[in-house]
Design a protein around this motif. Structure first.
Motif, mmCIF file in Angstrom:
data_model
loop_
_atom_site.group_PDB
_atom_site.id
_atom_site.type_symbol
_atom_site.label_atom_id
_atom_site.label_comp_id
_atom_site.label_asym_id
_atom_site.label_seq_id
_atom_site.Cartn_x
_atom_site.Cartn_y
_atom_site.Cartn_z
ATOM 1 N N GLY A 62 0.820 -1.208 0.000
ATOM 2 C CA GLY A 62 0.000 0.000 0.000
ATOM 3 C C GLY A 62 0.851 1.255 0.000
ATOM 4 N N THR A 63 1.967 1.199 0.710
ATOM 5 C CA THR A 63 2.887 2.339 0.737
ATOM 6 C C THR A 63 3.469 2.578 -0.649
ATOM 7 O OG1 THR A 63 3.462 1.767 3.008
ATOM 8 C CG2 THR A 63 4.961 3.261 1.857
ATOM 9 N N ASP A 159 -5.951 7.885 -0.484
ATOM 10 C CA ASP A 159 -5.347 6.803 0.300
ATOM 11 C C ASP A 159 -6.490 5.939 0.841
ATOM 12 O OD1 ASP A 159 -4.173 5.098 2.091
ATOM 13 O OD2 ASP A 159 -2.835 6.587 2.965
ATOM 14 N N ALA A 161 -6.259 2.740 1.698
ATOM 15 C CA ALA A 161 -5.702 1.531 2.328
ATOM 16 C C ALA A 161 -6.678 0.905 3.321
ATOM 17 C CB ALA A 161 -4.386 1.877 3.027
ATOM 18 N N GLN A 162 -7.461 1.740 3.999
ATOM 19 C CA GLN A 162 -8.343 1.213 5.044
ATOM 20 C C GLN A 162 -9.799 1.119 4.595
ATOM 21 O OE1 GLN A 162 -7.760 3.382 8.728
ATOM 22 N NE2 GLN A 162 -5.540 3.148 8.658
ATOM 23 N N SER A 183 -4.270 -1.196 0.043
ATOM 24 C CA SER A 183 -3.300 -2.069 0.704
ATOM 25 C C SER A 183 -3.944 -3.415 1.002
ATOM 26 C CB SER A 183 -2.841 -1.427 2.013
ATOM 27 O OG SER A 183 -2.186 -2.382 2.828
ATOM 28 N N LYS A 188 -6.071 -5.280 6.807
ATOM 29 C CA LYS A 188 -6.982 -4.408 6.053
ATOM 30 C C LYS A 188 -8.236 -5.187 5.653
ATOM 31 C CE LYS A 188 -3.788 -1.438 6.521
ATOM 32 N NZ LYS A 188 -3.097 -0.302 5.992
HETATM 33 C C1 LIG Z 1 -1.857 0.445 5.876
HETATM 34 C C2 LIG Z 1 -1.861 1.813 5.372
HETATM 35 C C3 LIG Z 1 -0.975 2.236 4.372
HETATM 36 C C4 LIG Z 1 0.173 1.421 3.886
HETATM 37 O O1 LIG Z 1 -0.114 0.147 3.438
HETATM 38 P P1 LIG Z 1 1.011 -0.992 3.482
HETATM 39 O O2 LIG Z 1 0.420 -2.052 2.605
HETATM 40 O O3 LIG Z 1 1.142 -1.429 4.901
HETATM 41 O O4 LIG Z 1 2.262 -0.445 2.933
HETATM 42 C C5 LIG Z 1 -1.100 3.532 3.886
HETATM 43 N N1 LIG Z 1 -2.014 4.367 4.367
HETATM 44 C C6 LIG Z 1 -2.890 4.007 5.339
HETATM 45 C C7 LIG Z 1 -3.905 4.991 5.809
HETATM 46 C C8 LIG Z 1 -2.822 2.723 5.877
HETATM 47 O O5 LIG Z 1 -3.670 2.381 6.852
#
Ligand SMILES: *Cc1c(COP(=O)(O)O)cnc(C)c1O
Length: 372
Positions: A62-63, A159, A161-162, A183, A188
């Motif tokens: 995700g990063t 973003d 990711a969540q 992510s 997640k």
């Molecule tokens: C988990 C997360 C990321 C990064 O994801 P990874 O897969 O762990 O690199 C980025 N932004 C938010 C808000 C996250 O919760």
């Protein structure tokens, strides 16, 4: 025997699918094809169809998905990117990794998401992009974000990711701005088996650039028009995630049901002591990655109490990013809501596999603390 409630229960979710997952593993093992390739392409198409976007590109985490989206958007040294301070570190870390500067904005106390009130003053000639975060599974106010971005001519990188799976006005979270980044970290909504991520975008040219950048900016083979990196997704990760993607909506429904249960069970809590998160369903843009209480004044004591009684909980996040040591060199900024949230938040278990006994136990232990 006291019932223990872990903060996360990854083995139960995956255990149900063990047979299918083992088959997927064997298929990849036998193919000898481990990086990108047909499994990644199939997974990308399935995620794109799920999101209702034309382009989804599998990325190593995700990063890295944030980093690649920023690079594809042309964000680099000297540029500024607006993002919330109250978020996971990767949001701002990725901005710095491409050489740009994060410009932190405060958050809304009730939604936990970025607050753009007054943010117009932060826009300079260097401001290139805005990165809203859909924190804890709740869609940020994208109408306002898009209006702000249009007004100031900014690229929008969501973003997500969540919040993979949440939708707002029948659009999936992550598909409203120019890029969505996702992510598959095991905690997640769509939890993988190691690191993994995805970038979605609507523009074909930008999608091509993301694809190139994820593999050293290479196209055709051994010709590099620009410098990217190794941001490739493993075939194994994609093959396993393909088995879980069809269950994502069911996981979300389970989370939603637990959240509704908590809201009901906690209606009698004294709002002077604990505030519940805002209500919301998947269609209202909430996928409940976290169920986050605000505990006024006695947060750390409640956390200790829960842990002592075998109930997992966590502070997401104890230090807002503008207060992190690594960002001490950035201009001083007062972000009172982010700072207050960092002192008050406490997330309790809400995953789909929680079950009635365990969620009742969570309620019982929280209430016991508040009676004392
Ligand atoms: C988990 C997360 C990321 C990064 O994801 P990874 O897969 O762990 O690199 C980025 N932004 C938010 C808000 C996250 O919760």
């Amino acid at each position: 025997m006291v019932l223990k409630v872990p903060l996360l229960d990854v083995p139960t979710q995956n255990g149900v699918l063990k047979k299918e997952l083992m088959e997927a593993f064997e298929k990849v093992l036998d193919s000898g094809f481990f990086i990108l390739g047909p499994e990644v392409e199939a997974f990308e198409q399935e995620v794109a169809a799920y999101l209702g976007v034309d382009h989804a590109i599998g990325i190593s985490s995700g990063t890295d998905a944030l980093i690649v989206a920023l690079l594809a958007a042309g964000v680099g040294p000297g540029d500024e990117v607006i993002c919330p301070s109250f978020t996971f570190f990767a949001t701002a870390g990725s901005i710095v990794r491409v050489g740009a500067v994060p410009v932190f904005v405060d958050s809304e106390e009730d939604s936990f998401n970025l607050d753009l009130q007054g943010a117009g003053e932060l826009v300079t000639e260097k401001t290139k992009a805005i990165m809203p975060v859909h924190l804890f599974g709740r869609c940020a106010a994208m109408g306002k974000v898009m209006a702000f971005a249009r007004k100031h001519d900014l690229v929008v990188i969501e973003d997500t990711a969540q919040s993979l799976g949440a939708s707002i006005c029948s659009k999936k979270c992550g598909t409203i701005g120019d890029f969505g980044s996702y992510s598959f970290f095991p905690s997640k909504n769509l939890g993988g088996f190691g690191d993994g991520g995805m970038v979605s975008c609507r523009d074909a040219e930008l999608a091509e650039r993301v694809r190139r950048l994820r593999n050293h900016g290479m196209f055709p083979k051994y010709f590099h028009s620009e410098v990217g990196g190794n941001f490739r997704l493993d075939a194994l990760q994609a093959a396993l995630l393909r088995k879980k993607l069809p269950h994502l909506d069911a996981y979300a429904a389970g989370r939603s049901e637990n959240a509704a249960f908590y809201r009901e069970a906690f209606t009698d809590l004294d709002p002077e002591r604990v505030t519940l998160p805002l209500a919301g369903t998947v269609d209202e843009g909430v996928i409940w990655n976290q169920f986050t209480l605000k505990v006024h004044g006695e947060r750390d004591a409640l956390k200790e109490h829960l842990l002592e009684h075998g109930v997992g909980c966590e502070i997401y996040y104890p230090v807002p990013l503008h207060r992190q040591e690594c960002f001490a060199g950035l201009p001083e900024r007062s972000l009172p809501v982010a700072e207050k949230l960092a002192e008050e938040v406490l997330s309790i278990p809400v995953y789909a596999e929680l079950g009635e006994d365990r969620r009742e136990r969570v309620v019982e232990v929280v209430k016991a603390f508040l009676k004392s």
